[in-house]
Design a protein around this motif. Structure first.
Motif, short mmCIF file in Angstrom:
data_model
loop_
_atom_site.label_atom_id
_atom_site.label_comp_id
_atom_site.label_asym_id
_atom_site.label_seq_id
_atom_site.Cartn_x
_atom_site.Cartn_y
_atom_site.Cartn_z
N ALA A 98 0.86 -1.43 0.05
CA ALA A 98 -0.08 0.20 0.02
C ALA A 98 0.83 1.29 0.14
CB ALA A 98 -1.07 0.00 1.18
N SER A 99 1.99 1.27 0.65
CA SER A 99 2.99 2.27 0.87
C SER A 99 3.52 2.66 -0.57
CB SER A 99 3.93 2.06 1.82
OG SER A 99 4.98 1.27 1.57
N ILE A 100 3.70 1.50 -1.34
CA ILE A 100 4.44 1.84 -2.59
C ILE A 100 3.16 2.18 -3.55
CG2 ILE A 100 5.37 0.64 -4.65
CD1 ILE A 100 6.91 -1.14 -2.53
N VAL A 101 2.03 1.76 -3.59
CA VAL A 101 1.14 2.27 -4.37
C VAL A 101 0.78 3.83 -4.25
CG1 VAL A 101 -1.53 2.03 -5.10
CG2 VAL A 101 -0.10 0.10 -4.54
N LEU A 102 0.87 4.02 -2.81
CA LEU A 102 0.61 5.45 -2.46
C LEU A 102 1.60 6.22 -2.99
CD1 LEU A 102 -0.73 5.51 1.21
CD2 LEU A 102 -1.94 6.60 -0.63
N ALA A 103 2.85 5.87 -3.03
CA ALA A 103 4.14 6.59 -3.25
C ALA A 103 3.80 6.85 -4.95
CB ALA A 103 5.24 5.88 -2.88
N LEU A 104 3.71 5.76 -5.60
CA LEU A 104 3.30 5.88 -7.07
C LEU A 104 2.24 6.83 -7.33
CD1 LEU A 104 3.86 2.19 -8.02
CD2 LEU A 104 5.52 3.97 -8.73
N ILE A 105 1.09 6.92 -6.44
CA ILE A 105 0.05 7.89 -6.99
C ILE A 105 0.55 9.24 -6.62
CG2 ILE A 105 -2.29 8.70 -6.12
CD1 ILE A 105 -2.92 5.77 -5.70
N ALA A 106 1.14 9.25 -5.61
CA ALA A 106 1.84 10.74 -4.95
C ALA A 106 2.80 11.33 -6.03
CB ALA A 106 2.51 10.62 -3.69
N GLU B 140 2.87 14.19 -2.02
CA GLU B 140 4.08 13.26 -1.50
C GLU B 140 4.01 13.05 0.21
OE1 GLU B 140 7.86 13.32 -3.46
OE2 GLU B 140 6.98 14.05 -5.14
N ILE B 141 3.87 14.37 0.68
CA ILE B 141 3.95 14.34 2.14
C ILE B 141 2.84 13.79 2.60
CG2 ILE B 141 4.34 16.12 4.17
CD1 ILE B 141 6.37 15.87 2.01
N LEU B 142 1.83 13.93 2.17
CA LEU B 142 0.28 13.10 2.66
C LEU B 142 0.70 11.66 2.57
CD1 LEU B 142 -2.53 15.01 0.97
CD2 LEU B 142 -2.15 14.84 3.36
N SER B 143 1.29 11.18 1.52
CA SER B 143 1.64 9.83 1.22
C SER B 143 2.74 9.23 2.42
CB SER B 143 2.30 9.55 0.14
OG SER B 143 2.76 8.10 -0.08
N ALA B 144 3.43 10.31 2.66
CA ALA B 144 4.64 9.79 3.88
C ALA B 144 3.91 9.68 5.31
CB ALA B 144 5.84 10.95 3.72
N GLN B 145 2.91 10.57 5.32
CA GLN B 145 2.31 10.56 6.72
C GLN B 145 1.19 9.43 6.83
OE1 GLN B 145 -0.47 13.83 8.06
NE2 GLN B 145 1.08 14.24 9.45
N LEU C 9 10.50 12.48 0.93
CA LEU C 9 9.96 11.87 2.31
C LEU C 9 9.08 10.75 1.82
CD1 LEU C 9 10.13 12.18 5.22
CD2 LEU C 9 8.19 13.77 5.19
N ASN C 10 8.39 10.92 0.85
CA ASN C 10 7.49 9.83 0.19
C ASN C 10 7.96 8.70 -0.19
OD1 ASN C 10 4.95 8.74 -1.19
ND2 ASN C 10 6.04 9.46 -3.20
N VAL C 11 8.95 8.87 -0.99
CA VAL C 11 9.94 7.67 -1.36
C VAL C 11 10.60 6.86 -0.05
CG1 VAL C 11 12.02 6.60 -2.61
CG2 VAL C 11 10.37 8.19 -3.71
N GLU C 12 10.94 7.82 0.95
CA GLU C 12 11.50 7.49 2.02
C GLU C 12 10.64 6.54 3.10
OE1 GLU C 12 14.51 6.54 5.00
OE2 GLU C 12 14.73 7.22 2.83
N GLY C 13 9.38 6.91 2.98
CA GLY C 13 8.34 6.17 3.63
C GLY C 13 8.16 4.80 3.30
N ALA C 14 8.29 4.63 1.83
CA ALA C 14 8.20 3.27 1.26
C ALA C 14 9.32 2.32 1.55
CB ALA C 14 7.79 3.44 -0.23
N PHE C 15 10.35 3.28 1.55
CA PHE C 15 11.73 2.44 1.78
C PHE C 15 11.85 2.05 3.33
CE2 PHE C 15 16.09 2.40 3.39
CZ PHE C 15 16.57 1.41 2.30
N GLN C 16 11.03 2.99 4.34
CA GLN C 16 11.08 2.38 5.59
C GLN C 16 10.16 1.21 6.18
OE1 GLN C 16 12.99 3.19 8.23
NE2 GLN C 16 14.10 4.80 7.00
#
Length: 302
Positions: free
Chosen positions: A48-56, A76-81, A139-146
């Protein structure tokens, strides 16, 4: 690296995660392993985080128009949050289930858990490597990475738990592994929520001190006062500054502004600035009383 490389690497990681997740759910149910099921649930949030990142990423590329004067860069920041919040919520569930199984441990198939965890480690290493090829300053990509990185830690813990259950016959190791994973998720989730929250609250970037910037600007020749100084992030890696500058009567406003802009860019990395420059004698009220009735933040004076 091209910005177009981000979706490609994220998509590769998504395909790896979804394929293995489906298999892990089946094995987790058969083995009655909370560690495996928690890993599978975590992998669902990874996907889900990767899908969110792609959409963002797609939204952030839309040009600014109409009422959205910054475009959709903060998608992108919404996705990270969202990624950070899901990590925290999942951690709470894992703690509850882990404590329950410490009190009343079920029979766990150690060898099956170990074998699945070893495959999971390989899959998550490949997925983490793929996302590391993308732009992690976002921060969006970092969220998916984490998410992926925590899942890797989870599988390492699960592999250790499976080994202990298999060789030592200690089923509580499965629940202990789930609790360790929960602790790692809290750490990563809180970091994402904190950093994304700072951006939404228009806080200055962590590496920039507005007081230092104000002091530097008033140190420039002919500058008398700086107020309404704001430093914020539009999105990851895009700091901005705005300020009202008062200069001495007779000073060349344009020359002073150019000097300030060069200093902000070279010394603080602030290339996107909006400066209003006025002569002290042109303001409606005397300098000693201040210019703005309600200045937004500290006033810096030479």
């Amino acid at each position: 690296m091209s910005a177009d490389s981000d979706p490609r690497w994220l998509s590769i990681a998504l395909a790896l995660i979804v394929t293995f997740m489906a298999a892990e759910v089946v094995v987790g149910v058969i083995a009655d392993s909370l560690a495996l099921i928690s890993d599978a649930a975590h992998m669902l949030t990874d996907a889900a985080s990767i899908v969110l990142a792609l959409i963002a990423i797609r939204l952030a590329k839309r040009p600014a128009r109409g009422q959205y004067t910054y475009g959709f860069k903060r998608a992108e920041i919404l996705s990270a949050q969202a990624n950070g919040i899901t990590l925290l919520l999942l951690a709470g569930w894992f703690v509850y289930e882990g404590v329950s199984r410490l009190i009343d441990p079920p029979d766990v198939e150690g060898p099956l858990v170990l074998a699945t965890a070893l495959v999971g480690i390989a899959v998550n290493i490949a997925a983490a490597w793929s996302i590391s090829r993308a732009n992690r300053t976002s921060l969006n990509v970092e969220g998916a990475f984490q998410h992926i990185l925590n899942d890797l830690y989870a599988f390492i813990g699960t592999a250790i738990a499976g080994t202990v259950v298999w060789l030592a016959g200690y089923p509580r190791a499965d629940a202990i592994a789930a609790l360790v994973v929960a602790a790692l998720m809290v750490k990563a989730g809180w970091s994402l929520v904190r950093e994304s929250g700072r951006i939404f609250l228009e806080a200055a970037p962590a590496h920039l001190n507005p007081d230092d910037i104000g002091a530097r600007v008033v140190g420039i020749e002919d500058v008398v006062e700086v107020h309404d100084l704001h430093v914020w992030l539009i999105t990851s890696g895009q700091p901005s500054l705005s300020a009202h500058i008062l200069v001495t009567d007779g000073a060349d406003c344009h020359a002073v502004r150019s000097t300030i802009e060069r200093a902000l860019d070279s010394e603080f990395g602030l290339a996107h600035t909006t400066l209003q420059v006025d002569h002290v004698g042109d303001v409606d009220r005397p300098y000693a009383e201040g210019h703005c009735v309600d200045a937004h933040g500290p006033v810096h004076r030479a």
